[in-house]
Design a protein around this motif. Sequence first.
Motif, PDB file in Angstrom:
ATOM      1  N   ALA A 478     -53.384   1.741 -66.568  1.00 12.84           N
ATOM      2  CA  ALA A 478     -53.600   1.849 -68.011  1.00 12.84           C
ATOM      3  C   ALA A 478     -54.231   0.576 -68.565  1.00 12.84           C
ATOM      4  CB  ALA A 478     -52.280   2.146 -68.718  1.00 12.84           C
ATOM      5  N   LEU A 479     -53.806  -0.581 -68.064  1.00 11.84           N
ATOM      6  CA  LEU A 479     -54.428  -1.841 -68.490  1.00 11.84           C
ATOM      7  C   LEU A 479     -55.901  -1.869 -68.105  1.00 11.84           C
ATOM      8  CD1 LEU A 479     -51.757  -4.578 -67.636  1.00 11.84           C
ATOM      9  CD2 LEU A 479     -52.551  -3.892 -69.905  1.00 11.84           C
ATOM     10  N   ARG A 480     -56.187  -1.378 -66.903  1.00 15.51           N
ATOM     11  CA  ARG A 480     -57.570  -1.352 -66.434  1.00 15.51           C
ATOM     12  C   ARG A 480     -58.440  -0.461 -67.323  1.00 15.51           C
ATOM     13  NH1 ARG A 480     -56.468  -0.062 -61.469  1.00 15.51           N
ATOM     14  NH2 ARG A 480     -56.723   2.188 -61.772  1.00 15.51           N
ATOM     15  N   ASP A 481     -57.823   0.617 -67.835  1.00 16.03           N
ATOM     16  CA  ASP A 481     -58.554   1.551 -68.693  1.00 16.03           C
ATOM     17  C   ASP A 481     -58.540   1.144 -70.166  1.00 16.03           C
ATOM     18  OD1 ASP A 481     -59.054   3.010 -66.434  1.00 16.03           O
ATOM     19  OD2 ASP A 481     -57.416   4.448 -66.767  1.00 16.03           O
ATOM     20  N   GLY A 482     -57.864   0.042 -70.473  1.00 19.03           N
ATOM     21  CA  GLY A 482     -57.826  -0.426 -71.854  1.00 19.03           C
ATOM     22  C   GLY A 482     -56.782   0.257 -72.722  1.00 19.03           C
ATOM     23  N   ASP A 483     -55.880   1.050 -72.116  1.00 17.65           N
ATOM     24  CA  ASP A 483     -54.837   1.744 -72.885  1.00 17.65           C
ATOM     25  C   ASP A 483     -53.584   0.865 -72.890  1.00 17.65           C
ATOM     26  OD1 ASP A 483     -53.035   3.412 -74.076  1.00 17.65           O
ATOM     27  OD2 ASP A 483     -53.367   5.122 -72.732  1.00 17.65           O
ATOM     28  N   GLU A 484     -53.581  -0.107 -73.798  1.00 20.35           N
ATOM     29  CA  GLU A 484     -52.511  -1.102 -73.791  1.00 20.35           C
ATOM     30  C   GLU A 484     -51.157  -0.504 -74.152  1.00 20.35           C
ATOM     31  OE1 GLU A 484     -51.784  -4.828 -76.547  1.00 20.35           O
ATOM     32  OE2 GLU A 484     -53.473  -5.201 -75.184  1.00 20.35           O
ATOM     33  N   GLN A 485     -51.140   0.500 -75.024  1.00 18.83           N
ATOM     34  CA  GLN A 485     -49.871   1.104 -75.443  1.00 18.83           C
ATOM     35  C   GLN A 485     -49.188   1.815 -74.273  1.00 18.83           C
ATOM     36  OE1 GLN A 485     -50.295   3.759 -78.763  1.00 18.83           O
ATOM     37  NE2 GLN A 485     -48.107   4.093 -78.993  1.00 18.83           N
ATOM     38  N   THR A 486     -49.964   2.619 -73.530  1.00 11.69           N
ATOM     39  CA  THR A 486     -49.411   3.292 -72.346  1.00 11.69           C
ATOM     40  C   THR A 486     -49.000   2.266 -71.307  1.00 11.69           C
ATOM     41  OG1 THR A 486     -50.762   5.252 -72.738  1.00 11.69           O
ATOM     42  CG2 THR A 486     -49.897   4.951 -70.513  1.00 11.69           C
ATOM     43  N   GLU A 488     -48.006  -0.814 -71.758  1.00 16.13           N
ATOM     44  CA  GLU A 488     -46.767  -1.488 -72.148  1.00 16.13           C
ATOM     45  C   GLU A 488     -45.548  -0.611 -71.870  1.00 16.13           C
ATOM     46  OE1 GLU A 488     -44.522  -3.265 -76.114  1.00 16.13           O
ATOM     47  OE2 GLU A 488     -46.688  -2.900 -76.178  1.00 16.13           O
ATOM     48  N   ARG A 489     -45.674   0.685 -72.189  1.00 19.48           N
ATOM     49  CA  ARG A 489     -44.538   1.597 -71.983  1.00 19.48           C
ATOM     50  C   ARG A 489     -44.132   1.645 -70.509  1.00 19.48           C
ATOM     51  NH1 ARG A 489     -44.862   7.076 -71.122  1.00 19.48           N
ATOM     52  NH2 ARG A 489     -47.017   7.116 -71.871  1.00 19.48           N
ATOM     53  N   HIS A 490     -45.103   1.767 -69.636  1.00 19.77           N
ATOM     54  CA  HIS A 490     -44.774   1.849 -68.209  1.00 19.77           C
ATOM     55  C   HIS A 490     -44.355   0.497 -67.639  1.00 19.77           C
ATOM     56  CE1 HIS A 490     -46.790   5.819 -68.381  1.00 19.77           C
ATOM     57  NE2 HIS A 490     -45.932   6.098 -67.434  1.00 19.77           N
ATOM     58  N   VAL A 509     -49.165  -9.192 -71.525  1.00 20.46           N
ATOM     59  CA  VAL A 509     -49.640  -8.329 -72.609  1.00 20.46           C
ATOM     60  C   VAL A 509     -49.114  -8.838 -73.948  1.00 20.46           C
ATOM     61  CG1 VAL A 509     -49.458  -6.012 -73.615  1.00 20.46           C
ATOM     62  CG2 VAL A 509     -49.948  -6.285 -71.179  1.00 20.46           C
ATOM     63  N   LEU A 510     -47.827  -9.141 -73.995  1.00 23.29           N
ATOM     64  CA  LEU A 510     -47.216  -9.625 -75.230  1.00 23.29           C
ATOM     65  C   LEU A 510     -47.735 -11.013 -75.597  1.00 23.29           C
ATOM     66  CD1 LEU A 510     -43.542  -8.495 -74.495  1.00 23.29           C
ATOM     67  CD2 LEU A 510     -45.198  -7.358 -75.984  1.00 23.29           C
ATOM     68  N   ASP A 511     -47.987 -11.824 -74.570  1.00 23.69           N
ATOM     69  CA  ASP A 511     -48.475 -13.191 -74.788  1.00 23.69           C
ATOM     70  C   ASP A 511     -49.845 -13.179 -75.456  1.00 23.69           C
ATOM     71  OD1 ASP A 511     -48.473 -15.907 -74.710  1.00 23.69           O
ATOM     72  OD2 ASP A 511     -48.590 -16.095 -72.527  1.00 23.69           O
ATOM     73  N   ALA A 512     -50.670 -12.206 -75.045  1.00 23.19           N
ATOM     74  CA  ALA A 512     -52.024 -12.128 -75.594  1.00 23.19           C
ATOM     75  C   ALA A 512     -52.027 -11.774 -77.075  1.00 23.19           C
ATOM     76  CB  ALA A 512     -52.837 -11.100 -74.812  1.00 23.19           C
ATOM     77  N   ARG A 513     -50.934 -11.199 -77.549  1.00 23.55           N
ATOM     78  CA  ARG A 513     -50.849 -10.813 -78.962  1.00 23.55           C
ATOM     79  C   ARG A 513     -50.343 -11.944 -79.855  1.00 23.55           C
ATOM     80  NH1 ARG A 513     -47.433  -5.287 -78.006  1.00 23.55           N
ATOM     81  NH2 ARG A 513     -49.002  -4.133 -76.784  1.00 23.55           N
ATOM     82  N   ARG A 514     -49.838 -12.984 -79.228  1.00 21.77           N
ATOM     83  CA  ARG A 514     -49.248 -14.060 -80.032  1.00 21.77           C
ATOM     84  C   ARG A 514     -50.330 -14.852 -80.747  1.00 21.77           C
ATOM     85  NH1 ARG A 514     -45.143 -17.998 -77.762  1.00 21.77           N
ATOM     86  NH2 ARG A 514     -46.861 -18.613 -76.397  1.00 21.77           N
TER      87      ARG A 514
END
Length: 660
Positions: A478-486, A488-490, A509-514
Motif C-alpha cells: 500500500a505504501l508503494r502504491d501511495g495508499d497511506e491510509q490502507t 497505516e491500517r495494516h 509514516v507518522l514521522d513524515a506527518r510531523r
Amino acid sequence: MVFMGDRATLLETGRFVQRHARNAADEIIEAAGALDALPGTTAAPDAVTENETETETEARHRRAAEHGDLASMSALGALLLRRGDLDGAEPYLRGATAEGDRAAANNLGVLLHQRGYADEAAGWWRVAAVAGSAPAAHALGRHHRERGDEPAAEYWLRQAAEQGHALGAYALADLLEHRGDVGAERWLRAAAEQGHREAAYRLAMALERRATETTRGPHATGTRLPVPGAAEGPARSVAGAPPGALLPDGPPATGPGGELAEAEQWFRQAAARGHRRAALHLGAILEQRGDLKEAGRWYLSSAKEGEARAACALGFLLRDAGDEESAAVWWLRAAQDGDGNAANALGALHAARGEQQTAERWYRAAMDAGDVNGAYNLGLLCAAQDRIPQAEQWYRRAAYAGHREAANALAVLLLQAGDANGAEPWFSKAAEAGSVDAAFNLGILHAGRGDDRTALVWYERAAAAGHTEAALQVGIAALRDGDEQTAERHLRCAAGGGSAEAAFRLASVLDARRPEPGPAVLGAPREEKSECEEWYERAARQGHRRAQVRVGMLAAARGDLAEADRWYREAAEAGSRNGAFNLGLLLAREGSEREASLWWTRAARAGHGRAALRLALLAARRGELTEGRRWCARAVELGPAEVAERAARLSEALHQELTA
C-alpha cells in the motif's frame, strides 16, 4: 432389564378397580438394556418403619402374603425381582396379577422379558398400561419401538410421558428427535425437570447448539478451536441450581445468551447426577470462562468415571498450572483409553525432554487412535532430526487425510527442495482449508515469481486472518502504491502483532506527518514523546537497528544525550554503520575524539562514506597526510556525491601539501 440395587425404581400399588392406587417413587434411575426401570410396589400401608431392614421387610411381606394380603404379594414379588430371584418372584407376581394388581402385572412383564419371553411380557404390560400404569406404558412403548412399530411406540410412550413418567418422557423425546420432530425438546425438558440426567444432558446440548447456530448464523463456515472435549459455546454460571429449577431471573431467557446460560444449568444438573459427558462439557465451559479450579473439579469427576477426553483436558489444566508430572499421569490414563489427543500430548512432553523414541511411540499411538495430528507430529519430529524423507512421508500421510498444516509443511519441504510446482498445489489445498501460514506462503511463492498482484491477494487473505507478516507485506504494498491510509491500517495490525519492521515503518509514516520542529527555547519544558517515537522505541527494543538509530536521533534532538548514546551504541554494536557514525559524532562533540575515531573507523569499513571523510579530516589535523589521503580515497569511493566531492578537494589539498 438391568436393576441397580442401591436405587428404588418407580413403584405402584393397587387393584385394577381401585381409584386410589398409590405411586411411591424413591428415585427414577437410568439403566442399561432395552427397558429402563423396574416398576414395583409399595409396602403395605401399615407396615413400614424407618429402621426396618430389608430382611425384616421381606419377612413381614412373606407372612402377610401367606395370609393372602394382595399388597404384600405384589411388594414381595417386586423385592425378589430387584434382587434377581426370578423363580422366587414369579409365583407372587402371578398371584397378585390374578387378583388384579396392575403393578404386579407390570413387574410380571419385566420378569418375562428378562427370561426372553418378550411377546408374553408385552401382553402383561398392555394389561397394566390400559389400567393406568405409566411404567408399563413406557415399557410397552420401548417394546414396540424395538420392533419398528413407531406409531404404537409413540402412542404408549406418550401415555407414560403425559402421566409424568420421566423415562417415558425421555424415550418419547428420543423417538421424536429421531424423526426430526420439533416436539422432542418439550419432552426432554419434562424428563430433565424430573431428574433424568441423560435428558438434562441432551437438552443442554440442544440449547447450546441452537444458541451457537444463532450466534454464528445459518451460513457460517469454518471450525472453532475448543478446549479438548469442550462444549460448543460459553455460558454464564448457574451454580447450585436444584433439579428442575429456573434461572435466577425467572423463566429461561430467550436469545443466544439466555439459551447458553440455561444449557449450562442443565449440564450442571446432569453432571451433579454423575453424567460424565455433562461433567466434561461443564468443565470446558468453566475453563473457557477462566474458572479453572471448578473446571478441574468437573474434569476430575468425569475422568474418574472413565471419560478419556476429561482426563486429557485435566492433563492440560495441570500442565498449564506447572504440574507436568500429574498432567502426564492423566494423559497416560486417557491415552491408554484410546484418546489420540492425550497420546499427542505425551509425545510432545517426551519430545521436549529429548526422549525422541518415546515421543515417536506416542505419536504413533495417536495415529493408531485415529488422530491425524499423530502423523503430523511425527513429521515435525523427523524434520527436527533432519530426517527429511521420513518427515515428508508423515506430512504427506497427514495431508492426504485432510490435515491443513501438514499440507503446508509438506509444501514447504518441497519448496526447499526446489520443487515449486509440486509445492504450490499443497499450499493451495492448505490455504483453502483455512491455513493462514499457507496463504502467506502462497504470497511469497507468487512474489518470487514476480506476480505481485496474485501475491497481494494471498497476503491480504492471510492478513485478514491475523497473520502479522502478511499484514506487513500488505502495508508495504500500500505504501508503494501511495495508499497511506490502507498502509497505516495494516502496519498497525502487524506492529501490534509484534513485527519490529512494521513498527518501524508505521513510525516512519507518522514521522513524515510531523511538523518541522521550531527553534529551541531556553528553559522551555521538554516535549512529550510523540506516537511515532513510541513506535520507533517498540521496534528498537526488538532489536531493529534503523529504529534504534532513529530513536537516538530523536533523543539527541530533545537534548537527552545519554539516551541518544545508549541507542546509538546498541545499534552500532549490532552492526549498524549509521549507528556507529552517529555515536562517533556524539562522542566527538563531547570531546571524546579518540573513541569517536574508533566508531568512525568501524562505520567506514562497513561502507559509510561520511565516516571515511571524518577520519580523513582527523588524520589531516594530526598531520598524518598519507593516512588522510587514504581515507579521502575511501570516501570518494563510497560517496554520496557531496561527500565524494569534498573528499576529492581534501585529497588534492593534502597532495599539494605533501609535494610542496
